[in-house]
Scaffold this motif. Structure first.
Motif, PDB file in Angstrom:
ATOM      1  N   LEU A 177      15.083   8.573  18.262  1.00 45.06           N
ATOM      2  CA  LEU A 177      15.938   8.637  17.336  1.00 45.06           C
ATOM      3  C   LEU A 177      14.726   9.386  15.895  1.00 45.06           C
ATOM      4  O   LEU A 177      15.464   9.840  15.587  1.00 45.06           O
ATOM      5  N   GLU A 178      13.112   9.262  16.290  1.00 45.85           N
ATOM      6  CA  GLU A 178      12.660  10.238  15.869  1.00 45.85           C
ATOM      7  C   GLU A 178      12.887  11.819  15.963  1.00 45.85           C
ATOM      8  O   GLU A 178      12.899  12.786  14.537  1.00 45.85           O
ATOM      9  N   ALA A 179      13.162  12.722  17.024  1.00 44.92           N
ATOM     10  CA  ALA A 179      13.457  14.262  16.812  1.00 44.92           C
ATOM     11  C   ALA A 179      15.379  13.902  16.316  1.00 44.92           C
ATOM     12  O   ALA A 179      15.366  15.057  15.942  1.00 44.92           O
ATOM     13  N   ALA A 180      15.689  12.756  16.448  1.00 48.64           N
ATOM     14  CA  ALA A 180      17.742  13.102  16.010  1.00 48.64           C
ATOM     15  C   ALA A 180      16.743  13.397  14.320  1.00 48.64           C
ATOM     16  O   ALA A 180      18.293  13.588  13.794  1.00 48.64           O
ATOM     17  N   ASP A 181      16.206  12.486  13.976  1.00 48.38           N
ATOM     18  CA  ASP A 181      16.429  12.343  12.911  1.00 48.38           C
ATOM     19  C   ASP A 181      14.662  13.244  11.974  1.00 48.38           C
ATOM     20  O   ASP A 181      15.020  13.853  10.561  1.00 48.38           O
ATOM     21  N   ASP A 182      14.780  14.316  12.473  1.00 50.20           N
ATOM     22  CA  ASP A 182      14.204  15.643  12.172  1.00 50.20           C
ATOM     23  C   ASP A 182      14.833  16.215  11.533  1.00 50.20           C
ATOM     24  O   ASP A 182      15.612  17.599  12.674  1.00 50.20           O
ATOM     25  N   SER A 183      14.907  16.739  10.338  1.00 50.86           N
ATOM     26  CA  SER A 183      15.778  17.563   9.626  1.00 50.86           C
ATOM     27  C   SER A 183      15.222  18.734   9.520  1.00 50.86           C
ATOM     28  O   SER A 183      16.059  20.197   9.358  1.00 50.86           O
ATOM     29  N   ASP A 184      14.364  19.427  10.183  1.00 48.71           N
ATOM     30  CA  ASP A 184      13.449  20.189  10.930  1.00 48.71           C
ATOM     31  C   ASP A 184      13.927  21.036  12.369  1.00 48.71           C
ATOM     32  O   ASP A 184      13.738  22.234  12.681  1.00 48.71           O
ATOM     33  N   ALA A 185      14.600  20.245  12.832  1.00 49.47           N
ATOM     34  CA  ALA A 185      15.124  20.602  14.149  1.00 49.47           C
ATOM     35  C   ALA A 185      16.279  21.084  14.034  1.00 49.47           C
ATOM     36  O   ALA A 185      16.810  20.862  12.730  1.00 49.47           O
ATOM     37  N   ARG A 186      17.142  22.052  14.944  1.00 50.13           N
ATOM     38  CA  ARG A 186      17.842  22.280  14.593  1.00 50.13           C
ATOM     39  C   ARG A 186      19.485  21.603  15.540  1.00 50.13           C
ATOM     40  O   ARG A 186      19.435  20.371  15.949  1.00 50.13           O
ATOM     41  N   ASP A 208      22.034  22.069  16.526  1.00 47.21           N
ATOM     42  CA  ASP A 208      22.338  21.798  17.691  1.00 47.21           C
ATOM     43  C   ASP A 208      22.144  20.685  18.299  1.00 47.21           C
ATOM     44  O   ASP A 208      22.544  19.857  19.420  1.00 47.21           O
ATOM     45  N   VAL A 209      21.121  20.452  18.255  1.00 45.52           N
ATOM     46  CA  VAL A 209      19.770  19.750  19.094  1.00 45.52           C
ATOM     47  C   VAL A 209      19.643  18.196  18.608  1.00 45.52           C
ATOM     48  O   VAL A 209      19.686  17.179  18.951  1.00 45.52           O
ATOM     49  N   ARG A 210      19.601  18.412  16.802  1.00 51.72           N
ATOM     50  CA  ARG A 210      20.245  16.550  16.518  1.00 51.72           C
ATOM     51  C   ARG A 210      21.408  16.377  16.670  1.00 51.72           C
ATOM     52  O   ARG A 210      21.460  15.174  17.525  1.00 51.72           O
ATOM     53  N   ALA A 211      22.193  16.818  17.409  1.00 49.49           N
ATOM     54  CA  ALA A 211      23.868  16.771  17.303  1.00 49.49           C
ATOM     55  C   ALA A 211      23.715  15.616  19.054  1.00 49.49           C
ATOM     56  O   ALA A 211      24.036  15.019  18.943  1.00 49.49           O
ATOM     57  N   ALA A 212      23.083  16.680  19.867  1.00 49.45           N
ATOM     58  CA  ALA A 212      23.699  16.498  21.094  1.00 49.45           C
ATOM     59  C   ALA A 212      22.605  14.829  21.403  1.00 49.45           C
ATOM     60  O   ALA A 212      22.731  13.982  22.109  1.00 49.45           O
ATOM     61  N   ILE A 213      21.419  14.522  20.475  1.00 50.81           N
ATOM     62  CA  ILE A 213      20.313  13.804  21.310  1.00 50.81           C
ATOM     63  C   ILE A 213      21.096  12.788  20.138  1.00 50.81           C
ATOM     64  O   ILE A 213      21.413  10.901  19.947  1.00 50.81           O
ATOM     65  N   ARG A 214      21.969  12.884  19.422  1.00 51.06           N
ATOM     66  CA  ARG A 214      22.874  11.364  18.398  1.00 51.06           C
ATOM     67  C   ARG A 214      23.525  10.513  19.232  1.00 51.06           C
ATOM     68  O   ARG A 214      24.252   9.657  19.308  1.00 51.06           O
ATOM     69  N   GLU A 215      24.289  11.953  20.080  1.00 51.16           N
ATOM     70  CA  GLU A 215      25.921  11.982  20.870  1.00 51.16           C
ATOM     71  C   GLU A 215      25.508  10.841  21.929  1.00 51.16           C
ATOM     72  O   GLU A 215      25.530  10.032  23.251  1.00 51.16           O
ATOM     73  N   TRP A 216      24.050  10.860  22.616  1.00 49.54           N
ATOM     74  CA  TRP A 216      23.159  11.289  23.849  1.00 49.54           C
ATOM     75  C   TRP A 216      22.665   9.562  23.414  1.00 49.54           C
ATOM     76  O   TRP A 216      22.973   8.727  24.199  1.00 49.54           O
ATOM     77  N   LEU A 217      21.946   9.356  22.019  1.00 50.47           N
ATOM     78  CA  LEU A 217      21.737   7.682  21.748  1.00 50.47           C
ATOM     79  C   LEU A 217      23.382   7.036  21.960  1.00 50.47           C
ATOM     80  O   LEU A 217      23.164   5.894  22.178  1.00 50.47           O
ATOM     81  N   GLY A 218      24.349   6.924  21.516  1.00 54.19           N
ATOM     82  CA  GLY A 218      25.527   6.555  21.440  1.00 54.19           C
ATOM     83  C   GLY A 218      25.726   5.731  22.901  1.00 54.19           C
ATOM     84  O   GLY A 218      26.224   5.066  22.836  1.00 54.19           O
TER      85      GLY A 218
END
Length: 298
Positions: A220-229, A231-241
Motif C-alpha cells: 500500500l505504501e509503495a502504491a501510494d508513493d507519488s515519487d514512484a514510477r 508503471d510501478v504504482r499501477a503494477a502494485i495496485r493491480e497486484w493488491l487487487g
C-alpha cells in the motif's frame, strides 16, 4: 543498487551467506538463555541481548536485496572500458528473491513462548536500558509479535522499494527474458497466500498473520508513493487487487482459516483501491535542472 557495495555483509556469495546467517541465527536463538548475562547483570538485561541476535541476519538482507534490480557499475573516466552499467542477470535476481522469502517464514520469525517468558521487564536497572531494546505494544512486557513485524519490514522495505521496482521495469525493456516487476510481485503473492494457512502452532499462525499484514502495508505504501514510477504504482495496485481477490477465494474455500484479522487486512486493501480518484495522489513529475536565471518568469 550495486550488489558489490555493502558495509557489513559476509562471504563471497551474499545470497548463500544469507542462508548461513539464518542458520546461525536459529542456532543462537535455540540456545538463548540467561547464561549470556555477565556477573552482576539483572534478568531484565536479557532483553537487550535478544534483539541483536534476533536481527542477526539484517545486514545480509541489505546485501541480498541489492541483487533485485541490481546494476553493477564503476566510477570511471571517459573512455574507460568499464564506463557502463551492467544489469545483474535475472537468474541471480530470482535466486535473491527466493532467499529473501525465507526471512519471511513464520518458522523463522516466530519467537518461542519459552524464550518470550524469559524476557522480563528491565525495571529500574540503569544497565538494562539500551537502544537495542525491542519496541512493542505490550509494555512493559515483551511483545513477541511486534518484533516479527519489524523483521518483516526490514526485508519488505527493500523488496518493495519503488526505486528498485523501477529499475526492474527498465531492465525488462533491455532483456526480453527479464520478468520485470513481476520478478518480485509474483513470488511474493504466492508466499503471502501461503501465510493465510494455519501453521504448525498458534504462535506461528499469529506470526504468519503479522507477516502478511506487513506485506500488505508495504504494498500500500509503495502504491501510494507519488515519487514512484507510474508503471510501478499501477503494477502494485493491480497486484493488491489480485491479492484481495485471492484472499476472498481462499477464505471462502477454507472458512476455518478465516478470522477478524484477515478480514481487516482485506478491508484495508479494498478501501485503498476503491477510494475516490481525487484522494489518490498523482505521480509527481521530476523538476528539470536549473535553467535560465533571467527572463524565465511569466
Amino acid at each position: 543498487s550495486d550488489p558489490r557495495g555493502n558495509l557489513w555483509d559476509d562471504g563471497t556469495d551474499p545470497i548463500n551467506s544469507l542462508g548461513h546467517a539464518i542458520e546461525v541465527r536459529e542456532l543462537g536463538l535455540s540456545n538463548f538463555d540467561d547464561s549470556v548475562l555477565l556477573p552482576g547483570e539483572t534478568a531484565g538485561d536479557l532483553r537487550r541481548y535478544f534483539a541483536p541476535l534476533y536481527f542477526h541476519h539484517r545486514y545480509q538482507v541489505d546485501a541480498v536485496v541489492k541483487f533485485i534490480g541490481g546494476v553493477k557499475y564503476a566510477y570511471s573516466l571517459a573512455g574507460d572500458a568499464d564506463a557502463e552499467t551492467v544489469d545483474v542477470p535475472p537468474s541471480e535476481q530470482e535466486r535473491a528473491v527466493q532467499m529473501l522469502l525465507k526471512t519471511l517464514e513464520p518458522s523463522v520469525l516466530a519467537v518461542e513462548p519459552s524464550t518470550a517468558r524469559k524476557l522480563v521487564p528491565a525495571g529500574a536497572s540503569a544497565s538494562a536500558w539500551s537502544i537495542e531494546m525491542p519496541l512493542g505494544r505490550t509494555q512493559p512486557v515483551f511483545d513477541p509479535l511486534a518484533i516479527v513485524e519489524t523483521a518483516a519490514e526490514i526485508t519488505l522495505a527493500g523488496m518493495l522499494n519503488p526505486q528498485r521496482l523501477g529499475r526492474l521495469a527498465i531492465q525488462s525493456t533491455r532483456d526480453e527474458s527479464h520478468p520485470g516487476i513481476a520478478l518480485v510481485l509474483q513470488p511474493l503473492k504466492r508466499h503471502a497466500l501461503e501465510l493465510l494457512q494455519s501453521q504448525d502452532s498458534v504462535g506461528e499462525t499469529l506470526t504468519a498473520r503479522r507477516i502478511f499484514a506487513v506485506i500488505v502495508s508495504s504494498g500500500l505504501e509503495a502504491a501510494d508513493d507519488s515519487d514512484a514510477r507510474q508503471d510501478v504504482r499501477a503494477a502494485i495496485r493491480e497486484w493488491l487487487g489480485a491479492l484481495s481477490s485471492s484472499m476472498q477465494a481462499y477464505t471462502k474455500a477454507h472458512p476455518s482459516d478465516h478470522d477478524a484479522e484477515i478480514a481487516l487486512i482485506r478491508q484495508r486493501i479494498d478501501q485503498f483501491l476503491n477510494r475516490p480518484d481525487l484522494t489518490y495522489p498523482a505521480t509527481s513529475v521530476p523538476s528539470p535542472p536549473p535553467g535560465s536565471p533571467i527572463g524565465a518568469g511569466p
